[in-house]
Design an enzyme around this catalytic site. Structure first.
Site, PDB file in Angstrom:
ATOM      1  CG  ASP A  11     -11.648  -1.134  13.607  1.00 46.52           C
ATOM      2  OD1 ASP A  11     -11.794  -0.099  12.958  1.00 46.52           O
ATOM      3  OD2 ASP A  11     -10.589  -1.387  14.250  1.00 46.52           O
ATOM      4  NE  ARG A  25      -9.231   0.262   6.076  1.00 48.66           N
ATOM      5  CZ  ARG A  25     -10.054  -0.651   5.585  1.00 48.66           C
ATOM      6  NH1 ARG A  25      -9.645  -1.427   4.599  1.00 48.66           N
ATOM      7  NH2 ARG A  25     -11.252  -0.830   6.059  1.00 48.66           N
ATOM      8  CB  THR A  85      -9.708   7.427   0.142  1.00 46.67           C
ATOM      9  OG1 THR A  85      -8.827   7.431   1.290  1.00 46.67           O
ATOM     10  CG2 THR A  85     -10.266   8.827  -0.080  1.00 46.67           C
ATOM     11  CG  ASP A 113     -12.646   0.385  16.953  1.00 48.45           C
ATOM     12  OD1 ASP A 113     -11.801   1.198  17.393  1.00 48.45           O
ATOM     13  OD2 ASP A 113     -13.536   0.700  16.141  1.00 48.45           O
TER      14      ASP A 113
HETATM   15  C1  PRP Z   1      -6.609  -1.714  10.131  1.00 51.17           C
HETATM   16  C2  PRP Z   1      -5.683  -2.898  10.232  1.00 51.17           C
HETATM   17  C3  PRP Z   1      -4.691  -2.647   9.136  1.00 51.17           C
HETATM   18  C4  PRP Z   1      -5.537  -1.980   8.074  1.00 51.17           C
HETATM   19  C5  PRP Z   1      -5.831  -2.986   7.007  1.00 51.17           C
HETATM   20  O1  PRP Z   1      -6.058  -0.595  10.719  1.00 51.17           O
HETATM   21  O2  PRP Z   1      -5.092  -3.043  11.488  1.00 51.17           O
HETATM   22  O3  PRP Z   1      -3.622  -1.801   9.527  1.00 51.17           O
HETATM   23  O4  PRP Z   1      -6.757  -1.570   8.713  1.00 51.17           O
HETATM   24  O5  PRP Z   1      -6.516  -2.411   5.966  1.00 51.17           O
HETATM   25  P1  PRP Z   1      -5.885  -2.259   4.509  1.00 51.17           P
HETATM   26  O6  PRP Z   1      -5.263  -3.550   4.156  1.00 51.17           O
HETATM   27  O7  PRP Z   1      -7.098  -1.930   3.657  1.00 51.17           O
HETATM   28  O8  PRP Z   1      -4.912  -1.116   4.521  1.00 51.17           O
HETATM   29  P2  PRP Z   1      -6.845   0.803  10.839  1.00 51.17           P
HETATM   30  O9  PRP Z   1      -6.472   1.710   9.705  1.00 51.17           O
HETATM   31  O10 PRP Z   1      -8.311   0.549  11.048  1.00 51.17           O
HETATM   32  O11 PRP Z   1      -6.190   1.463  12.101  1.00 51.17           O
HETATM   33  P3  PRP Z   1      -6.216   1.003  13.632  1.00 51.17           P
HETATM   34  O12 PRP Z   1      -5.389  -0.245  13.736  1.00 51.17           O
HETATM   35  O13 PRP Z   1      -5.605   2.144  14.308  1.00 51.17           O
HETATM   36  O14 PRP Z   1      -7.656   0.766  14.039  1.00 51.17           O
HETATM   37  N1  URA Z   2      -9.263  -3.271   9.113  1.00 45.98           N
HETATM   38  C1  URA Z   2      -9.887  -3.998  10.077  1.00 45.98           C
HETATM   39  O1  URA Z   2      -9.603  -3.829  11.263  1.00 45.98           O
HETATM   40  N2  URA Z   2     -10.808  -4.885   9.684  1.00 45.98           N
HETATM   41  C2  URA Z   2     -11.131  -5.105   8.406  1.00 45.98           C
HETATM   42  O2  URA Z   2     -11.993  -5.960   8.120  1.00 45.98           O
HETATM   43  C3  URA Z   2     -10.490  -4.334   7.416  1.00 45.98           C
HETATM   44  C4  URA Z   2      -9.541  -3.438   7.806  1.00 45.98           C
END
Ligand code: PRP
Ligand code: URA
Length: 212
Positions: free
Chosen positions: A201, A105, A109, A204
């Site tokens: 997150d 994400r 944006t 993380d």
């Molecule tokens: C997080 C989570 C989802 C997304 C949700 O991933 O695991 O995939 O955000 O957000 P959304 O509904 O607004 O799209 P992230 O993009 O942080 O990637 P990561 O799992 O690699 O940390």
């Molecule tokens: N992705 C995450 O990991 N946490 C949130 O709260 C939103 C998006």
């Protein structure tokens, strides 16, 4: 609420989600609890699992009994955080295929950006369970479903652990035909599109890549 929006509302799942929310829960514990929640959610999400009859022999006699043919299923985590849920689903159906969709994400944006995709070539024949602990804006899950459909998936479910109302609305409007299983429905998104109260997150916290 629509019948395809399933808030599981089970005290054991809620209890474990509370442990995930706690910022003092360490990475190893966090990962273990995500797996346990995934398994509990899987038990609910797969309650209509396809079965087939096989012949076996008990110590007493021959009999025909049902099994769930795991190969009929494909679990698809959205990388990274969805990976934390795969082990829980694999415990339930070890012979299921596992596909991967990589999305991150954009921090500003909040739009999803695809970076990886590996799915079985016979996806059209499988029942697909898409996995991601967080449904925030819904952008990532909606994009992942587009990819699954492009690869021929017809029967899809989506299982998340925590959802924001904004993400539920967006996902369900885009995919009213896809059952959405939610462990906990939270209050709202904040200005950075993080779920409140949420757990921070998820990626993380599962992989220990935060220095907080
Ligand atoms: C997080 C989570 C989802 C997304 C949700 O991933 O695991 O995939 O955000 O957000 P959304 O509904 O607004 O799209 P992230 O993009 O942080 O990637 P990561 O799992 O690699 O940390
Ligand atoms: N992705 C995450 O990991 N946490 C949130 O709260 C939103 C998006």
């Amino acid at each position: 609420m629509d019948e395809n929006i399933i808030c599981i509302n089970h005290p054991l799942i809620t209890h474990k989600i509370t442990l995930l929310r706690d910022k003092n829960t360490p990475t190893a514990e966090f990962r273990k609890i995500v797996k346990e929640i995934a398994m509990l959610e899987g038990y609910v999400a797969l309650q209509d699992a396809t079965t087939k009859m096989i012949e076996i022999e008990t110590p007493i006699e021959k009999t025909t009994q049902p099994i769930v043919p795991g190969k009929k299923y494909c679990f698809v985590p959205i990388l990274r955080a969805g990976m934390g849920m795969v082990d829980g689903f694999n415990e339930l159906l070890p012979t299921a295929a596992v596909g991967h969709i990589g999305l991150y994400r954009d921090e500003v944006t909040h739009e999803p950006h695809p970076y990886y995709c590996k799915l079985p070539s016979n996806l059209a024949e499988k029942e697909v369970v898409l996995l991601d602990p967080m449904l925030a804006t819904g952008g990532s899950a909606i994009d992942a479903v587009k990819t699954l459909r492009k690869y021929g998936a017809k029967k899809i479910k989506f299982v998340c652990i925590i959802a924001a109302p904004e993400g539920v609305k967006a996902f369900h409007e885009a995919n009213p035909d896809i059952p959405l299983y939610i462990g906990a429905l939270d209050r709202q998104l904040n200005e950075n599109a993080y779920i409140c109260p949420g757990l921070g997150d998820a990626g993380d916290r599962i992989f220990g890549t935060t220095n907080k």
